[in-house]
Scaffold this active site. Sequence first.
Site, short mmCIF file in Angstrom:
data_model
loop_
_atom_site.label_atom_id
_atom_site.label_comp_id
_atom_site.label_asym_id
_atom_site.label_seq_id
_atom_site.Cartn_x
_atom_site.Cartn_y
_atom_site.Cartn_z
N THR A 57 90.38 109.22 50.59
CA THR A 57 89.37 108.66 51.49
C THR A 57 89.18 107.19 51.15
O THR A 57 88.93 106.82 50.02
CB THR A 57 88.03 109.41 51.33
OG1 THR A 57 88.27 110.80 51.53
CG2 THR A 57 87.00 108.89 52.32
N CYS A 72 95.55 91.78 16.97
CA CYS A 72 94.35 92.50 16.54
C CYS A 72 93.35 92.75 17.65
O CYS A 72 92.48 93.60 17.54
CB CYS A 72 93.67 91.74 15.41
SG CYS A 72 94.57 91.90 13.87
N GLY A 100 95.09 96.22 41.80
CA GLY A 100 96.36 95.50 41.73
C GLY A 100 97.38 96.33 40.98
O GLY A 100 98.55 96.39 41.35
N THR A 101 96.92 96.99 39.91
CA THR A 101 97.81 97.84 39.13
C THR A 101 98.40 98.95 40.00
O THR A 101 99.60 99.23 39.94
CB THR A 101 97.05 98.45 37.94
OG1 THR A 101 96.71 97.39 37.05
CG2 THR A 101 97.87 99.49 37.21
N GLN A 145 96.96 86.71 40.67
CA GLN A 145 96.38 85.49 40.13
C GLN A 145 96.57 84.30 41.08
O GLN A 145 95.88 83.30 40.98
CB GLN A 145 97.02 85.15 38.77
CG GLN A 145 96.77 86.19 37.70
CD GLN A 145 95.34 86.17 37.18
OE1 GLN A 145 94.66 85.16 37.23
NE2 GLN A 145 94.88 87.30 36.67
N ASN A 182 99.07 85.64 34.54
CA ASN A 182 97.65 85.75 34.18
C ASN A 182 97.31 85.16 32.81
O ASN A 182 96.19 84.77 32.56
CB ASN A 182 97.21 87.22 34.22
CG ASN A 182 98.12 88.11 33.40
OD1 ASN A 182 99.35 88.02 33.48
ND2 ASN A 182 97.55 88.99 32.61
#
Lengths: 391, 157, 236
Positions: free
Chosen positions: A243, A331, A72-73, A185, A152
């Site tokens: 490919t 964090c 997707g990226t 999503q 998302n």
Amino acid sequence: MKKYIYLDYAATTPIDENVIKLINKTNTLFYGNPGSLHESGRLAKAQIEKSREEISNHLNTSPDEIIFTGSGTESDNLAILGIAHAHKQHGKHIIISTIEHKAVLESALRLKDEGFEVSFAPVDKNGILDIGSFKKLLQKDTILVSIMYANNEIGTIQPIKEISEILRPIKQKTGYPLFHTDACQAAGVLSLNVNDLGVDLLTINGSKIYGPKGVGCLYVKKGINLEPQILGGGQEKNKRSGTENISLIVGFAKALTIATRKQESENIRLKQLQNYLIDKIQKTIPKAYLNGHITKRLPNNINFSFSGIEGEAMILLLDQAKIYCSTGSACSSSDLSPSHVLLATGLALELAHGSLRITLGRKTTKKDLDTMVDELAKIINFLRKISTIKV
Amino acid sequence: MRKITTIKKKKIAVPKDSICGWVYNDTVKEHFMYPKNFLTNDEEYDADGVGMVGSPACGDMMMVWIKVDKKSQKIKECKWRTFGCASAIASTSMMSVMATEKGGMELNKAIYLKPEQIVDRLGGLPDRKFHCSVLGQEALKEAVEDYLKHAKNSKQK
Amino acid sequence: MQKTVNKSKFVVSKIKKEADNVITLFLSPKEKNIAYTAGQYVLVSLNKDEDIHGKFYTISSEPSEDLLALSIKKVGSFSSALHNLKINDVIYISGPYGSFYPTPEMNDLVFFAAGIGITPFFSVIKDIIKRKVESRVRLFYTNKTLRDISFFKEINKLASKNPLLEVFYHLTRDTSSHELIKSYKRININQVQEELKDLRNKNYYICGTIGFVADTRKQLLKKKVKEENIFTESFF
């Protein structure tokens, strides 16, 4: 052995059994290079084209408007960078929302470094695009708009059709701006009919629809120029070299077909579980705040912020109890910055750090959610006991 | 946690953590899941010095309360509360153990306690979590400086 | 560090390039000035909103200088934004913080700096010389290449005028010869011991990346240097 409870379906989904079988079968039977002229190659190629047609049917488009990519990226990168570079002589202004996936955001920031102008359309406190502000951002030289179909993190569903209606009169005159949506999503939940939606480009991928990871596709309306981002042998009509991974493509198409078939019943089932979970959390845990829109949200998405709690600590304690969720805290991220999506809705930093994303899926049961809330309540109690923030 | 995998009718027990390992080492895990010396009720605690660092907006905040043995000038008790990630909780917990073990830390040693010393005792922290140990050390330092300031003021009276 | 942060407005008065990817911003106060001790650091923000915290940078000027100097290496988006500042741009400073400075009774100081970790030492050395403090200072300064050495000219000038200051440069990725370069590899404790002869009765200050500081401290501890004689500041 204690069973684990997977509640991170928005991160990725387990592969459907039938899809696995098909991938294995395809790998065994169709190993040829689809670019080869001999029969082995032609058989492999035929599998890809069959899958392309299968996917195009779900999008209500023609097969030659589908380009297969590795994720997707990658599809998002191809859409944003590919369109901007190919159409820069018509304008250098791009609009994206403040809650786009990082694949769209980082691509847009790369364009900014290259000298393009990038505007960020704000969202309201529920994560819905502020249409008034969006309209004001449109300029004569806007060539591309990218707004994600469903988010998302907080599950918000954007009014894609309404946005395309706003763009239509402008497009009729100049042909711009082009409209892309990241629908990763939304696949398997909402309609992907590109004509209804009014989009020119659309991204989906395999890993969110019980299909394999490492495959995605980009719908590009016929006639729209696109600069390829991966160069080489000229596969995918010169739009994406390399490919092709036949078995992943075949698996991807099958997964989308299965997901579409189950869509209606799953949506109903998940919505019931979603309502149940939201209610149970609100009744069991004090100072819990739901993030995102209450109705315009994906039926499997629940995102809460808990006052006085830090997300990474919460996630790791849930992990110890074999419950798998995610968080938008600083964090927990590799670059130590909190979720840009939560901050874009105006959420206070402290609550962004204390957010928990729970996403349900095919294997989720009511019992899972009961167990989850029980554990979560204990964990939150413990963390609040040692927290500097009095709740 | 053992996962049983069947390969060709031979059962092999595969301990999961040996494949993927947890996010943190055992010492950090221990201090995170079973933290030592945290203060449940600060209103009733008669501290000699209090220190506070960080903020909720930052995602890391620690408060430290100490009791000092007036004769030996060593830390008798070190209590704390932390809003933060596993590393932050483990760092404050370990710091409180270091401050009170072996009869208690001398005040000037406590002021110069280095974050590296906390990280060493924890058996290591990922670099991006190093700042948690810095905060732990700074919170202790503030508590000691707070005590010294009050001690000085009461002397002047 | 406090819960809320009081920000003072400063403007950029001068910008100087120190090394590859390192600039110094010289700032003058628009409101209150900051009173600091050499070796301390400040919180830098581009936003006056009290809730939006920025990043910490060590002050590279010494307290008697007119302008507050911050020497910044470009590593990420925040430092890039600082590198893009122009003269008269506004910046918000809070602090100062930190206790990375030698106390008066320390008369034999050993400084270990890696890369931009030189900043507190640059401030402290200038301060010691300005106030005519009779401390011996030996600075071991590691960089990748000659072009990475910040304050090369200034430090050499200070060393040439002050017999109590000695500087040992180490380069790890460059073999271009320069008479002042001591060695072409990372600082090694045995080399340091050769130079110092006796590691006892000295105070060691280390500043650089987390890895450099941890490694150098471990090497000193191995050589039986006492924990209370080691002071660290890690940049992250």
